[in-house]
Design a protein around this motif. Structure first.
Motif, PDB file in Angstrom:
ATOM      1  N   ALA A 148     -56.705  67.390  55.757  1.00  0.00           N
ATOM      2  CA  ALA A 148     -55.526  67.275  54.898  1.00  0.00           C
ATOM      3  C   ALA A 148     -55.537  66.011  54.054  1.00  0.00           C
ATOM      4  O   ALA A 148     -54.961  65.977  52.960  1.00  0.00           O
ATOM      5  CB  ALA A 148     -54.260  67.321  55.755  1.00  0.00           C
ATOM      6  N   LEU A 149     -56.209  64.943  54.546  1.00  0.00           N
ATOM      7  CA  LEU A 149     -56.200  63.666  53.839  1.00  0.00           C
ATOM      8  C   LEU A 149     -57.372  63.484  52.874  1.00  0.00           C
ATOM      9  O   LEU A 149     -57.341  62.588  52.026  1.00  0.00           O
ATOM     10  CB  LEU A 149     -56.194  62.512  54.856  1.00  0.00           C
ATOM     11  N   VAL A 150     -58.404  64.304  52.994  1.00  0.00           N
ATOM     12  CA  VAL A 150     -59.564  64.192  52.114  1.00  0.00           C
ATOM     13  C   VAL A 150     -59.187  64.156  50.627  1.00  0.00           C
ATOM     14  O   VAL A 150     -59.758  63.365  49.859  1.00  0.00           O
ATOM     15  CB  VAL A 150     -60.564  65.342  52.393  1.00  0.00           C
ATOM     16  N   PRO A 151     -58.229  64.979  50.178  1.00  0.00           N
ATOM     17  CA  PRO A 151     -57.883  64.945  48.749  1.00  0.00           C
ATOM     18  C   PRO A 151     -57.392  63.581  48.257  1.00  0.00           C
ATOM     19  O   PRO A 151     -57.494  63.294  47.060  1.00  0.00           O
ATOM     20  CB  PRO A 151     -56.766  65.992  48.634  1.00  0.00           C
ATOM     21  N   TRP A 152     -56.880  62.731  49.133  1.00  0.00           N
ATOM     22  CA  TRP A 152     -56.427  61.407  48.704  1.00  0.00           C
ATOM     23  C   TRP A 152     -57.599  60.597  48.156  1.00  0.00           C
ATOM     24  O   TRP A 152     -57.467  59.883  47.175  1.00  0.00           O
ATOM     25  CB  TRP A 152     -55.739  60.676  49.859  1.00  0.00           C
ATOM     26  N   GLY A 153     -58.742  60.697  48.818  1.00  0.00           N
ATOM     27  CA  GLY A 153     -59.930  60.021  48.308  1.00  0.00           C
ATOM     28  C   GLY A 153     -60.433  60.666  47.033  1.00  0.00           C
ATOM     29  O   GLY A 153     -60.858  59.987  46.094  1.00  0.00           O
ATOM     30  N   GLU A 154     -60.383  61.981  46.985  1.00  0.00           N
ATOM     31  CA  GLU A 154     -60.864  62.709  45.810  1.00  0.00           C
ATOM     32  C   GLU A 154     -60.037  62.367  44.567  1.00  0.00           C
ATOM     33  O   GLU A 154     -60.587  62.172  43.476  1.00  0.00           O
ATOM     34  CB  GLU A 154     -60.783  64.214  46.087  1.00  0.00           C
ATOM     35  N   VAL A 155     -58.726  62.285  44.718  1.00  0.00           N
ATOM     36  CA  VAL A 155     -57.838  62.073  43.571  1.00  0.00           C
ATOM     37  C   VAL A 155     -57.791  60.613  43.145  1.00  0.00           C
ATOM     38  O   VAL A 155     -57.843  60.294  41.953  1.00  0.00           O
ATOM     39  CB  VAL A 155     -56.412  62.576  43.903  1.00  0.00           C
ATOM     40  N   PHE A 156     -57.716  59.684  44.116  1.00  0.00           N
ATOM     41  CA  PHE A 156     -57.488  58.280  43.781  1.00  0.00           C
ATOM     42  C   PHE A 156     -58.756  57.443  43.655  1.00  0.00           C
ATOM     43  O   PHE A 156     -58.846  56.572  42.799  1.00  0.00           O
ATOM     44  CB  PHE A 156     -56.591  57.621  44.845  1.00  0.00           C
ATOM     45  N   ASP A 157     -59.722  57.638  44.540  1.00  0.00           N
ATOM     46  CA  ASP A 157     -60.838  56.700  44.660  1.00  0.00           C
ATOM     47  C   ASP A 157     -61.822  56.838  43.497  1.00  0.00           C
ATOM     48  O   ASP A 157     -62.145  57.958  43.089  1.00  0.00           O
ATOM     49  CB  ASP A 157     -61.572  56.932  45.985  1.00  0.00           C
ATOM     50  N   PRO A 158     -62.298  55.701  42.949  1.00  0.00           N
ATOM     51  CA  PRO A 158     -63.263  55.760  41.851  1.00  0.00           C
ATOM     52  C   PRO A 158     -64.523  56.547  42.200  1.00  0.00           C
ATOM     53  O   PRO A 158     -65.163  57.112  41.321  1.00  0.00           O
ATOM     54  CB  PRO A 158     -63.595  54.287  41.588  1.00  0.00           C
ATOM     55  N   ASP A 159     -64.889  56.563  43.488  1.00  0.00           N
ATOM     56  CA  ASP A 159     -66.085  57.289  43.928  1.00  0.00           C
ATOM     57  C   ASP A 159     -65.739  58.622  44.593  1.00  0.00           C
ATOM     58  O   ASP A 159     -66.603  59.265  45.186  1.00  0.00           O
ATOM     59  CB  ASP A 159     -66.899  56.436  44.897  1.00  0.00           C
ATOM     60  N   HIS A 160     -64.452  58.990  44.560  1.00  0.00           N
ATOM     61  CA  HIS A 160     -63.988  60.263  45.136  1.00  0.00           C
ATOM     62  C   HIS A 160     -64.303  60.377  46.626  1.00  0.00           C
ATOM     63  O   HIS A 160     -64.730  61.418  47.114  1.00  0.00           O
ATOM     64  CB  HIS A 160     -64.604  61.454  44.392  1.00  0.00           C
ATOM     65  N   LYS A 161     -64.106  59.266  47.345  1.00  0.00           N
ATOM     66  CA  LYS A 161     -64.396  59.239  48.776  1.00  0.00           C
ATOM     67  C   LYS A 161     -63.419  58.315  49.486  1.00  0.00           C
ATOM     68  O   LYS A 161     -62.661  57.579  48.852  1.00  0.00           O
ATOM     69  CB  LYS A 161     -65.820  58.736  49.022  1.00  0.00           C
ATOM     70  N   MET A 162     -63.452  58.363  50.816  1.00  0.00           N
ATOM     71  CA  MET A 162     -62.708  57.406  51.622  1.00  0.00           C
ATOM     72  C   MET A 162     -63.666  56.663  52.532  1.00  0.00           C
ATOM     73  O   MET A 162     -64.508  57.287  53.190  1.00  0.00           O
ATOM     74  CB  MET A 162     -61.635  58.106  52.477  1.00  0.00           C
ATOM     75  N   ASP A 163     -63.557  55.323  52.553  1.00  0.00           N
ATOM     76  CA  ASP A 163     -64.293  54.543  53.540  1.00  0.00           C
ATOM     77  C   ASP A 163     -63.632  54.761  54.894  1.00  0.00           C
ATOM     78  O   ASP A 163     -62.406  54.668  55.021  1.00  0.00           O
ATOM     79  CB  ASP A 163     -64.242  53.064  53.178  1.00  0.00           C
TER      80      ASP A 163
END
Length: 265
Positions: free
Chosen positions: A74-89
Motif C-alpha cells: 500500500a505504501l509503495v506508491p508514495w515512493g513512486e509519486v514523490f521520490d526523484p528515483d521512484h523508490k523508497m530507502d
C-alpha cells in the motif's frame, strides 16, 4: 490530465526533468495522486521517501502472517509519486544502533515490492530484538543529507572535521512503522529536537499498528511536542479492512491535516 515533474536518478551523468503523466504511474500511484489533490495538495513536490520498519520481537507475527506485506504494497506508491528515483530507502530497526540496517541494495519499488518482507525483512539483522527509535531516525537524517558527515584526514595531526554542506536538494518524508513501546525515549526526543532546531526539512510520520489496547502514550507525546513528527494509529483489523477497500482508504488515514500542510509548503 495532471503531470508530475520528477528529476531522474541522482547518479545520472546529465540530470533531466522526467515528466510523468497520470497514465505513466501505476494504478495505485494514480490513486495516491488523486487522494493528494482531494486533500488540497495542489502541487506534488519531489522529496526523498524513507521506509523504516520495526523488526522487534513483538512485531514478528505481523511480518510472518503477511500484515506487513500488505502495508508495504500500500505504501509503495508514495515512493513512486514523490521520490526523484521512484523508490523508497528501507531501514529496519530493533534495539541498539548495530541492529539498525539500511537495505541499500534493496530499495522498495513497484517492481521489487512483491514478496519484499519475506525476501529482505524476516530474519534480517536485529530481527526479534527490542525497540529503539533514535538510531534509525538519526540514520534517515544522514542518508537524506540533512546533517553533515564527519571526515577524517591525515595531516600534522589526525583531525576530525564536520563538513559544511549545502542544504539538501529535496525535503524528506520518513514513514516509521512500529507496534511497540521504545526503550530510548530520551535519545528519541533529543534526535527529533535537534532536527527541528536545525530546521531540517524532514518529517517523521509514525504509523503505529495496534493489536490490542496499546495507548502509544510516548508517540502521542512526541507528535504533539515536535512539528516534524506525526502519528497515525491503525488497529490491526482496521488495516486489513482499509487495504481490502483499496489504497484510497489507507491514504485518507495517512494524509492527516499536519502532513498535508507540510506537503503543501
Amino acid at each position: 490530465y495532471s503531470i508530475v515533474a520528477i528529476p531522474c536518478a541522482r547518479d545520472c551523468a546529465k540530470r533531466k526533468e522526467v515528466i510523468m503523466t497520470m497514465q505513466q504511474l501505476s494504478e495505485a500511484g494514480q490513486k495516491l495522486q488523486l487522494s493528494l489533490i482531494k486533500k488540497g495538495v495542489k502541487k506534488i513536490k519531489p522529496m526523498e521517501i524513507g521506509f523504516a520498519l520495526d523488526v522487534s520481537r513483538s512485531y514478528m507475527d505481523e511480518h510472518q502472517d503477511g500484515t506487513t506485506q500488505l502495508l508495504v504494497d500500500a505504501l509503495v506508491p508514495w515512493g513512486e509519486v514523490f521520490d526523484p528515483d521512484h523508490k523508497m530507502d528501507v531501514c529496519t530497526f530493533s534495539n541498539e544502533e548495530r541492529n539498525m540496517v539500511h537495505h541499500k541494495t534493496h530499495p522498495l519499488t513497484v517492481a521489487s515490492s512483491d514478496g519484499y518482507v519475506k525476501r529482505h525483512i524476516i530474519n534480517c539483522q536485529g530481527y526479534g530484538g527490542g525497540t529503539d527509535f533514535a538510531p534509525v531516525l538519526s540514520h534517515l537524517r544522514k542518508i537524506f543529507g540533512q546533517v553533515p558527515e564527519p571526515k577524517q584526514w591525515n595531516g600534522p595531526k589526525l583531525c576530525e572535521h564536520f563538513l559544511t554542506i549545502a542544504p539538501p536538494k529535496y525535503p524528506a518524508l520518513a514513514l516509521v512503522v512500529t507496534d511497540g513501546v521504545n526503550n530510548d525515549k530520551v535519545a528519541t526526543r533529543m534526535t527529533l529536537r535537534d532536527a527541528q532546531q536545525r530546521g531540517e526539512q524532514i518529517y517523521f510520520l509514525f504509523i503505529a499498528v495496534r493489536r490490542g489496547k496499546e495507548a502509544f502514550e510516548f508517540l502521542h507525546q512526541i507528535a504533539k511536542e515536535f512539528d516534524n513528527t506525526g502519528l497515525v494509529i491503525i488497529d490491526l483489523h482496521e488495516l486489513k479492512v482499509l487495504v481490502s477497500q483499496g489504497v484510497e482508504a489507507l491514504n485518507d488515514r495517512l494524509l492527516g491535516a499536519e502532513l498535508v500542510t507540510w506537503l503543501s509548503v
